[in-house]
Write an enzyme that holds these catalytic residues in place. Sequence first.
Site, mmCIF file in Angstrom:
data_model
loop_
_atom_site.group_PDB
_atom_site.id
_atom_site.type_symbol
_atom_site.label_atom_id
_atom_site.label_comp_id
_atom_site.label_asym_id
_atom_site.label_seq_id
_atom_site.Cartn_x
_atom_site.Cartn_y
_atom_site.Cartn_z
ATOM 1 C CG HIS A 66 -1.866 -1.209 1.556
ATOM 2 N ND1 HIS A 66 -1.834 -2.285 1.965
ATOM 3 C CD2 HIS A 66 -3.224 -1.128 -0.145
ATOM 4 C CE1 HIS A 66 -3.091 -2.923 1.307
ATOM 5 N NE2 HIS A 66 -3.738 -2.532 0.567
ATOM 6 C CD GLU A 90 -7.414 -5.254 0.420
ATOM 7 O OE1 GLU A 90 -7.720 -3.891 0.381
ATOM 8 O OE2 GLU A 90 -6.613 -5.931 0.333
ATOM 9 N N GLY A 143 -16.622 0.645 -10.349
ATOM 10 C CA GLY A 143 -15.574 1.397 -11.023
ATOM 11 C C GLY A 143 -16.173 1.738 -12.145
ATOM 12 C CG ASP A 160 -5.835 -1.407 -4.393
ATOM 13 O OD1 ASP A 160 -5.639 -1.040 -2.534
ATOM 14 O OD2 ASP A 160 -4.678 -2.342 -4.645
HETATM 15 N N1 SAM Z 1 -4.750 -5.062 -3.265
HETATM 16 C C1 SAM Z 1 -4.614 -6.070 -3.335
HETATM 17 C C2 SAM Z 1 -4.204 -6.708 -4.401
HETATM 18 O O1 SAM Z 1 -3.788 -6.060 -5.469
HETATM 19 O O2 SAM Z 1 -3.650 -7.949 -4.445
HETATM 20 C C3 SAM Z 1 -5.865 -5.743 -4.281
HETATM 21 C C4 SAM Z 1 -6.847 -4.341 -2.922
HETATM 22 S S1 SAM Z 1 -8.653 -4.891 -3.117
HETATM 23 C C5 SAM Z 1 -8.701 -7.047 -2.027
HETATM 24 C C6 SAM Z 1 -9.514 -5.255 -4.690
HETATM 25 C C7 SAM Z 1 -10.886 -4.939 -4.947
HETATM 26 O O3 SAM Z 1 -11.351 -4.742 -5.747
HETATM 27 C C8 SAM Z 1 -12.048 -5.514 -4.400
HETATM 28 O O4 SAM Z 1 -11.930 -5.026 -2.546
HETATM 29 C C9 SAM Z 1 -12.652 -5.575 -5.180
HETATM 30 O O5 SAM Z 1 -14.759 -5.795 -4.879
HETATM 31 C C10 SAM Z 1 -12.609 -4.059 -5.932
HETATM 32 N N2 SAM Z 1 -13.215 -4.174 -7.159
HETATM 33 C C11 SAM Z 1 -12.512 -5.824 -8.279
HETATM 34 N N3 SAM Z 1 -13.753 -5.177 -9.385
HETATM 35 C C12 SAM Z 1 -13.928 -3.862 -9.555
HETATM 36 C C13 SAM Z 1 -14.878 -3.035 -10.019
HETATM 37 N N4 SAM Z 1 -15.274 -3.219 -11.758
HETATM 38 N N5 SAM Z 1 -15.361 -1.741 -9.626
HETATM 39 C C14 SAM Z 1 -14.865 -1.179 -8.158
HETATM 40 N N6 SAM Z 1 -14.155 -2.267 -7.079
HETATM 41 C C15 SAM Z 1 -13.944 -3.531 -7.945
#
Ligand code: SAM
Length: 286
Positions: A66, A90, A143, A160
Site C-alpha cells: 500500500h 480493505e 468503478g 487498486d
Molecule cells: N491489494 C489487492 C491486490 O492488489 O492484490 C487488491 C486490493 S482490493 C482487495 C481489490 C478490490 O477491487 C476488491 O475489494 C474488489 O471488490 C474490488 N473490485 C474489483 N472489481 C471492481 C470494480 N469493477 N469496481 C470497483 N471495485 C472492484
Amino acid sequence: MPIPKPFVILQPVSEETALIMKVRSILVQETSQYQEIAIAEFTEYGRGLVLDGLVQSTEADEHIYHECLVHPPMVAHPDPRKVLIVGGGEGATLREVLKHGPVKRAVMVDIDEKVVDLARRHLGTMHMGAMSDPRASVLIMDGLKYIAETEEKFDVVILDLTDPYGPEISKMLYGEEFYRRVSSIMEEGGIMVTQAGSSFYYPETYDMVLSNVRSVFPIVVEYNVWVPSFGYAVNFITGSSNVDPANIAAEDVESRLRARGVTTKFYNGRTHIALMNMPIFRRLSH
Ligand code: SAM
C-alpha cells in the site's frame, strides 16, 4: 466437522506455481455476488484478505504494497487535494492517502459491499478507521460505472483492483477505453496509478495493460516491489500528462513527506529512488 490441523491455503502465483501458506484459522468465509471472500489467520503473515483464492493483503506485509502503490504518485503531485480510489476494499489504500495533509477529499469506490463491511469489522489493523474519516466517502459501485458518471475531477486516481488476470469484475478496468475515461476525470496536472499484477508470471497480460496506459498517457512509469505473501514482485504503472514520479530527487520526496505529515514504514526518499530504478521482473523465455 473440524478441519484437520495444520491446514494450508494453496495460493496460485500462476497456473504452474503456488504458495503453500499455513493457516491457523479461517475467520470468515462468505460468497458475495462478485467473489469468494475469506479472512484467514496465517501462521506466518497474520490476518489476511483472500478473494477468489488470491491473497489481497496480509498484516505482515500489506504496508509494502500500500505504501508503494500510494506514495510515489501522491508525492509526485505537488498539491493532491482530491483523490479517487477504485477498489481498495480493505481500506488500507485510503489509510495511506489520508496521511497526506493537503488531501481534502478521498472517494473510495468498491464494487463489493460485503468486502468493505467485512473489512470494517475484521481488518481494523489495515483500515485503521480510515473509512470513517470525515474527508473520506466510501461508495459501493462498479468503478466502471462511477468513472462514466462522475462529474468530479481528481488530482490523483488510484486503481487498486483485483488482478488483471483475476476475476471478470475488474478486467474492464485495465482497458484503454477505461484509462481514457480516467484521464477525462483528472484535473490538469493529475496522475493515476494502477496495480498491474505480475509482469513475470503474466507477461502478456502485463504488456496489454502497459500498452493501454501508454495509449492514453504521455508520461508512463513502471515500477515493482516484492510482496512476500503474494510470492512475486507486484507491478505498478503510473500515467500522467505532466507529472513524472521518476524525476524526483530523494530529498524532495523526503521534504514533501515531512511537509505533509506523512509517516511510513517502508517508503521514503531512498526507497522512492530504488523503486524508480529497480528493473521490472521479466522471465527469460525458455
Ligand atoms: N491489494 C489487492 C491486490 O492488489 O492484490 C487488491 C486490493 S482490493 C482487495 C481489490 C478490490 O477491487 C476488491 O475489494 C474488489 O471488490 C474490488 N473490485 C474489483 N472489481 C471492481 C470494480 N469493477 N469496481 C470497483 N471495485 C472492484
